[in-house]
Scaffold this active site. Structure first.
Site, PDB file in Angstrom:
ATOM      1  N   LYS A 122       4.807   5.288  -4.387  1.00 55.22           N
ATOM      2  CA  LYS A 122       3.531   4.594  -4.555  1.00 55.22           C
ATOM      3  C   LYS A 122       3.054   4.627  -6.004  1.00 55.22           C
ATOM      4  O   LYS A 122       3.531   5.413  -6.814  1.00 55.22           O
ATOM      5  CB  LYS A 122       2.478   5.187  -3.607  1.00 55.22           C
ATOM      6  CG  LYS A 122       2.731   4.749  -2.162  1.00 55.22           C
ATOM      7  CD  LYS A 122       1.640   5.146  -1.211  1.00 55.22           C
ATOM      8  CE  LYS A 122       1.963   4.570   0.173  1.00 55.22           C
ATOM      9  NZ  LYS A 122       1.035   5.045   1.198  1.00 55.22           N
ATOM     10  N   ARG A 132       6.412  10.534   5.331  1.00 48.45           N
ATOM     11  CA  ARG A 132       6.970   9.184   5.483  1.00 48.45           C
ATOM     12  C   ARG A 132       7.583   8.790   4.144  1.00 48.45           C
ATOM     13  O   ARG A 132       6.854   8.632   3.157  1.00 48.45           O
ATOM     14  CB  ARG A 132       5.826   8.243   5.896  1.00 48.45           C
ATOM     15  CG  ARG A 132       6.197   6.799   6.092  1.00 48.45           C
ATOM     16  CD  ARG A 132       4.943   5.996   6.403  1.00 48.45           C
ATOM     17  NE  ARG A 132       5.246   4.578   6.523  1.00 48.45           N
ATOM     18  CZ  ARG A 132       5.379   3.761   5.481  1.00 48.45           C
ATOM     19  NH1 ARG A 132       5.220   4.204   4.257  1.00 48.45           N
ATOM     20  NH2 ARG A 132       5.661   2.479   5.687  1.00 48.45           N
TER      21      ARG A 132
HETATM   22  C1  7PJ Z   1       1.654   4.162   4.738  1.00 45.68           C
HETATM   23  C2  7PJ Z   1       1.909   3.608   5.994  1.00 45.68           C
HETATM   24  C3  7PJ Z   1       1.090   5.469   4.657  1.00 45.68           C
HETATM   25  C4  7PJ Z   1       1.142   5.505   7.063  1.00 45.68           C
HETATM   26  C5  7PJ Z   1       2.454   2.195   4.446  1.00 45.68           C
HETATM   27  C6  7PJ Z   1       4.018   1.800   1.355  1.00 45.68           C
HETATM   28  C7  7PJ Z   1       2.917   0.998   1.939  1.00 45.68           C
HETATM   29  N1  7PJ Z   1       1.679   4.270   7.144  1.00 45.68           N
HETATM   30  N2  7PJ Z   1       2.418   2.378   5.795  1.00 45.68           N
HETATM   31  N3  7PJ Z   1       0.859   6.098   5.860  1.00 45.68           N
HETATM   32  N4  7PJ Z   1       2.024   3.264   3.785  1.00 45.68           N
HETATM   33  N5  7PJ Z   1       0.892   6.192   8.186  1.00 45.68           N
HETATM   34  O1  7PJ Z   1       4.844   2.422   2.030  1.00 45.68           O
HETATM   35  O2  7PJ Z   1       4.059   1.783   0.078  1.00 45.68           O
HETATM   36  O3  7PJ Z   1       0.792   6.041   3.599  1.00 45.68           O
HETATM   37  S1  7PJ Z   1       3.036   0.724   3.723  1.00 45.68           S
END
Ligand code: 7PJ
Length: 285
Positions: A228, A262
């Site tokens: 990010k 994640r």
């Molecule tokens: C997140 C997500 C996060 C959860 C995305 C990216 C953007 N779901 N989906 N937490 N980010 N739970 O991966 O850059 O931080 S999409």
């Protein structure tokens, strides 16, 4: 007195009870055509399944399948397009041996994904869209309720908080109360402060530093910091060069109580967590 921490040692995820006695790695499987070279539905599905299998080989404990781009400024995706991307991949991976999470905010996609065999719903809107609670309440799926200020298209324009940690805590508590009032068992719920979703770089780092306060709510904390802009802002690296920074941020989060990270870079994160876990659990000689 109830031991709040007991709730964070496992997460019910549909067919699976995910053991969280050690931190777990959620591998990101992006099914938006723009993330693959030449687009096209079959190509997207085949590439998504191949990528998922690669992440499993690298040691992913669960997979997060996303058919809707949620990056700041991203265009909206129709329900039909999102389903066409996600459902064939759920079918192909249904028996892969780890829980399948679906990254969606659309109630109809949640329902269809659960019918197709998904184990978890990860909603960046925190189940606030009309119909979202009802879509998940009657199943046994795991849930991730994330905090976001504003909406993806505009959320990075001017994020504003009285106190970012207090505001996120209060929001997550309200969502937990709504979920439980709708009949969701506490053991199905995980919480996420939503790094990058309506937060400035300093706000993101303050949330990371004080993540233990979110963990103290007693629900497993899931975090996403992988590649990010908060990583780029500190390292000065372009998105393809943020692996080391992302792993360091994930470890900091785990140190402060995160239980699921994640990530894009599964192999590197798995190694880092093995070392962290060995340091933490090594027997005194
Ligand atoms: C997140 C997500 C996060 C959860 C995305 C990216 C953007 N779901 N989906 N937490 N980010 N739970 O991966 O850059 O931080 S999409």
């Amino acid at each position: 007195m109830t031991d709040l921490s007991a709730r964070s040692t496992a997460l019910r995820c549909g067919r699976y009870l995910l053991d969280l006695s050690r931190p777990r790695v959620m591998g990101i499987v992006n099914l938006t055509p723009d993330s693959f070279s030449d687009g096209g539905k079959h190509h997207t599905v085949d590439a998504g399944v191949a990528h998922a299998r690669q992440l499993l080989a690298e040691g992913a404990d669960l997979l997060d399948l996303g058919g809707e781009s949620t990056r700041p400024g991203a265009a909206e995706v129709s329900e039909a397009d999102e389903l066409a991307r996600v459902l064939p991949v759920i079918h192909a991976l249904r028996d892969c041996g780890v829980p399948l999470s679906i990254d969606t905010a659309k109630p109809a996609v949640m329902r269809a994904a659960l019918d197709a065999g998904a184990d978890m719903i990860n909603d960046i809107w925190g189940f606030r869209q009309p119909g979202a609670l009802e879509a998940v309440a009657g199943s046994n799926c795991g849930l991730c309720a994330m905090h976001m200020q504003g909406e993806p298209r505009t959320m990075q324009t001017a994020p504003e908080y009285d106190d970012v940690v207090e505001d996120v805590l209060r929001f997550l508590q309200v969502q937990v109360a709504r979920l439980e009032a709708a009949g969701v068992a506490p053991g199905r719920i995980s919480l996420d402060p939503g790094f990058g979703f309506g937060k400035t770089v300093p706000q993101n780092y303050r949330l990371l530093r004080e993540l233990d306060r979110i963990a103290a709510l007693g629900y497993p904390v899931l975090i996403g910091v992988s590649r990010k802009s908060m990583i780029g802002a500190v390292t000065g690296k372009a998105v393809g060069d943020r692996m080391a920074g992302s792993v360091a941020a994930a470890l900091s989060a785990v140190q402060r109580g995160a239980r699921i990270v994640r990530v894009h870079d599964v192999a590197a994160t798995v190694d880092a967590l093995k070392i962290w876990d060995t340091v933490e659990t090594v027997a005194t000689p």
